[in-house]
Design a protein around this motif. Structure first.
Motif, PDB file in Angstrom:
ATOM      1  N   VAL A   6      -2.817   3.370 -10.973  1.00  0.00           N
ATOM      2  CA  VAL A   6      -2.026   2.414 -10.118  1.00  0.00           C
ATOM      3  C   VAL A   6      -1.468   1.312 -11.088  1.00  0.00           C
ATOM      4  CG1 VAL A   6      -2.082   0.459  -8.417  1.00  0.00           C
ATOM      5  CG2 VAL A   6      -3.543   2.680  -7.990  1.00  0.00           C
ATOM      6  N   GLU A   7      -2.077   0.661 -12.141  1.00  0.00           N
ATOM      7  CA  GLU A   7      -1.216  -0.200 -13.070  1.00  0.00           C
ATOM      8  C   GLU A   7      -0.162   0.429 -13.764  1.00  0.00           C
ATOM      9  OE1 GLU A   7      -4.358  -1.777 -15.489  1.00  0.00           O
ATOM     10  OE2 GLU A   7      -5.504  -2.857 -13.977  1.00  0.00           O
ATOM     11  N   PHE A   8      -0.436   1.737 -14.191  1.00  0.00           N
ATOM     12  CA  PHE A   8       0.851   2.530 -14.714  1.00  0.00           C
ATOM     13  C   PHE A   8       2.027   2.638 -14.001  1.00  0.00           C
ATOM     14  CE2 PHE A   8       2.755   6.623 -15.684  1.00  0.00           C
ATOM     15  CZ  PHE A   8       3.142   6.330 -17.121  1.00  0.00           C
ATOM     16  N   LEU A   9       1.526   2.991 -12.704  1.00  0.00           N
ATOM     17  CA  LEU A   9       2.781   3.209 -11.826  1.00  0.00           C
ATOM     18  C   LEU A   9       3.485   2.016 -11.433  1.00  0.00           C
ATOM     19  CD1 LEU A   9       0.955   5.992  -9.169  1.00  0.00           C
ATOM     20  CD2 LEU A   9       2.892   6.243 -10.978  1.00  0.00           C
ATOM     21  N   LYS A  10       2.744   0.869 -11.319  1.00  0.00           N
ATOM     22  CA  LYS A  10       3.389  -0.273 -11.000  1.00  0.00           C
ATOM     23  C   LYS A  10       4.272  -0.778 -12.182  1.00  0.00           C
ATOM     24  CE  LYS A  10       1.019  -3.914  -8.318  1.00  0.00           C
ATOM     25  NZ  LYS A  10       0.239  -4.735  -8.187  1.00  0.00           N
ATOM     26  N   LYS A  11       3.996  -0.631 -13.446  1.00  0.00           N
ATOM     27  CA  LYS A  11       4.742  -0.778 -14.622  1.00  0.00           C
ATOM     28  C   LYS A  11       5.903   0.059 -14.623  1.00  0.00           C
ATOM     29  CE  LYS A  11       0.969  -2.466 -17.572  1.00  0.00           C
ATOM     30  NZ  LYS A  11       0.249  -2.163 -18.735  1.00  0.00           N
ATOM     31  N   ALA A  12       5.752   1.062 -14.070  1.00  0.00           N
ATOM     32  CA  ALA A  12       6.792   2.108 -14.080  1.00  0.00           C
ATOM     33  C   ALA A  12       7.940   1.848 -12.723  1.00  0.00           C
ATOM     34  CB  ALA A  12       6.533   3.667 -13.816  1.00  0.00           C
ATOM     35  N   GLY A  13       7.660   0.861 -11.974  1.00  0.00           N
ATOM     36  CA  GLY A  13       8.386   0.400 -10.959  1.00  0.00           C
ATOM     37  C   GLY A  13       8.188   1.039  -9.800  1.00  0.00           C
ATOM     38  N   ILE A  14       6.975   1.870  -9.606  1.00  0.00           N
ATOM     39  CA  ILE A  14       6.511   2.387  -8.522  1.00  0.00           C
ATOM     40  C   ILE A  14       5.563   1.363  -7.650  1.00  0.00           C
ATOM     41  CG2 ILE A  14       5.493   4.199  -7.396  1.00  0.00           C
ATOM     42  CD1 ILE A  14       6.461   5.892  -9.597  1.00  0.00           C
ATOM     43  N   ASN A  15       5.780   0.713  -6.329  1.00  0.00           N
ATOM     44  CA  ASN A  15       4.855  -0.084  -6.065  1.00  0.00           C
ATOM     45  C   ASN A  15       3.918   0.450  -5.010  1.00  0.00           C
ATOM     46  OD1 ASN A  15       5.654  -2.498  -7.225  1.00  0.00           O
ATOM     47  ND2 ASN A  15       7.577  -2.490  -6.106  1.00  0.00           N
ATOM     48  N   GLY A  16       4.496   1.237  -4.260  1.00  0.00           N
ATOM     49  CA  GLY A  16       3.792   2.233  -3.068  1.00  0.00           C
ATOM     50  C   GLY A  16       2.763   3.254  -3.785  1.00  0.00           C
ATOM     51  N   THR A  17       1.682   3.542  -3.288  1.00  0.00           N
ATOM     52  CA  THR A  17       0.982   4.561  -3.734  1.00  0.00           C
ATOM     53  C   THR A  17       0.097   5.078  -2.336  1.00  0.00           C
ATOM     54  OG1 THR A  17      -1.087   3.109  -4.304  1.00  0.00           O
ATOM     55  CG2 THR A  17       0.498   3.864  -5.859  1.00  0.00           C
ATOM     56  N   PRO A  34      -1.427  -3.805  -0.574  1.00  0.00           N
ATOM     57  CA  PRO A  34      -0.735  -3.851   0.799  1.00  0.00           C
ATOM     58  C   PRO A  34       0.297  -2.599   0.882  1.00  0.00           C
ATOM     59  CG  PRO A  34      -0.936  -5.960  -0.036  1.00  0.00           C
ATOM     60  CD  PRO A  34      -1.532  -5.318  -1.084  1.00  0.00           C
ATOM     61  N   ALA A  35       0.933  -2.325  -0.516  1.00  0.00           N
ATOM     62  CA  ALA A  35       1.845  -1.244  -0.538  1.00  0.00           C
ATOM     63  C   ALA A  35       1.093   0.191  -0.531  1.00  0.00           C
ATOM     64  CB  ALA A  35       2.663  -1.346  -1.719  1.00  0.00           C
ATOM     65  N   SER A  36      -0.338   0.528  -0.316  1.00  0.00           N
ATOM     66  CA  SER A  36      -1.010   1.626  -0.432  1.00  0.00           C
ATOM     67  C   SER A  36      -0.757   2.236   1.071  1.00  0.00           C
ATOM     68  CB  SER A  36      -2.244   1.465  -0.814  1.00  0.00           C
ATOM     69  OG  SER A  36      -2.503   0.989  -1.993  1.00  0.00           O
ATOM     70  N   GLU A  37      -0.897   3.748   1.009  1.00  0.00           N
ATOM     71  CA  GLU A  37      -0.712   4.298   2.387  1.00  0.00           C
ATOM     72  C   GLU A  37      -2.068   5.258   2.301  1.00  0.00           C
ATOM     73  OE1 GLU A  37       2.937   5.975   2.903  1.00  0.00           O
ATOM     74  OE2 GLU A  37       2.598   7.677   1.433  1.00  0.00           O
ATOM     75  N   MET A  38      -2.589   5.792   3.250  1.00  0.00           N
ATOM     76  CA  MET A  38      -3.824   6.888   3.379  1.00  0.00           C
ATOM     77  C   MET A  38      -3.428   7.953   4.381  1.00  0.00           C
ATOM     78  SD  MET A  38      -7.622   6.269   3.828  1.00  0.00           S
ATOM     79  CE  MET A  38      -8.041   5.665   2.425  1.00  0.00           C
ATOM     80  N   VAL A  39      -3.733   9.205   3.939  1.00  0.00           N
ATOM     81  CA  VAL A  39      -3.686  10.186   5.216  1.00  0.00           C
ATOM     82  C   VAL A  39      -4.918   9.968   5.744  1.00  0.00           C
ATOM     83  CG1 VAL A  39      -3.498  12.403   5.676  1.00  0.00           C
ATOM     84  CG2 VAL A  39      -2.083  11.666   3.793  1.00  0.00           C
ATOM     85  N   VAL A  40      -4.929  10.002   7.125  1.00  0.00           N
ATOM     86  CA  VAL A  40      -6.254   9.722   8.018  1.00  0.00           C
ATOM     87  C   VAL A  40      -6.436  10.745   9.135  1.00  0.00           C
ATOM     88  CG1 VAL A  40      -6.374   7.230   7.512  1.00  0.00           C
ATOM     89  CG2 VAL A  40      -5.267   8.192   9.584  1.00  0.00           C
ATOM     90  N   TYR A  41      -5.416  11.523   9.101  1.00  0.00           N
ATOM     91  CA  TYR A  41      -5.620  12.777   9.969  1.00  0.00           C
ATOM     92  C   TYR A  41      -4.580  13.877   9.863  1.00  0.00           C
ATOM     93  CZ  TYR A  41      -5.552  15.082  14.759  1.00  0.00           C
ATOM     94  OH  TYR A  41      -5.649  16.247  15.514  1.00  0.00           O
ATOM     95  N   GLY A  42      -5.266  14.887   9.667  1.00  0.00           N
ATOM     96  CA  GLY A  42      -4.820  16.268   9.596  1.00  0.00           C
ATOM     97  C   GLY A  42      -5.198  17.170   8.627  1.00  0.00           C
ATOM     98  N   TYR A  43      -4.641  18.213   8.262  1.00  0.00           N
ATOM     99  CA  TYR A  43      -5.381  19.570   7.762  1.00  0.00           C
ATOM    100  C   TYR A  43      -4.995  19.180   6.283  1.00  0.00           C
ATOM    101  CZ  TYR A  43      -5.978  24.215   5.900  1.00  0.00           C
ATOM    102  OH  TYR A  43      -6.583  25.201   5.184  1.00  0.00           O
ATOM    103  N   ALA A  44      -6.177  19.341   5.452  1.00  0.00           N
ATOM    104  CA  ALA A  44      -6.014  19.062   3.941  1.00  0.00           C
ATOM    105  C   ALA A  44      -6.524  20.320   3.154  1.00  0.00           C
ATOM    106  CB  ALA A  44      -6.678  17.646   3.615  1.00  0.00           C
ATOM    107  N   PRO A  45      -5.877  21.091   2.887  1.00  0.00           N
ATOM    108  CA  PRO A  45      -6.412  22.404   2.171  1.00  0.00           C
ATOM    109  C   PRO A  45      -6.946  21.942   0.720  1.00  0.00           C
ATOM    110  CG  PRO A  45      -4.163  22.387   1.937  1.00  0.00           C
ATOM    111  CD  PRO A  45      -4.327  21.349   2.810  1.00  0.00           C
TER     112      PRO A  45
END
Length: 61
Positions: A6-17, A34-45
């Motif tokens: 997450v820290e590496f991505l932030k330094k690269a300019g990517i805030n959301g994960t 606060p910029a994080s998201e999570m898949v909470v429903y659905g099929y995950a192969p």
């Protein structure tokens, strides 16, 4: 995905994960922002492969 990633991505300019499905609740608390998201429903192969992995990997012993 971990805190260093997450820290590496932030330094690269990517805030959301997107939080990885494999994380436990403690790991989620550590890296969630606060910029994080999570898949909470659905099929995950669990694995997508064109063929048998064992047949495609050549081992040299």
């Amino acid at each position: 995905m971990n805190k260093k990633a997450v820290e590496f991505l932030k330094k690269a300019g990517i805030n959301g994960t997107t939080i990885s499905l494999e994380l436990n609740s403690q790991e989620i608390r550590e890296i969630c922002t606060p910029a994080s998201e999570m898949v909470v429903y659905g099929y995950a192969p669990m694995m997508i492969s064109a063929g048998c992995v064992k047949k495609k990997v050549h081992r040299t012993l």
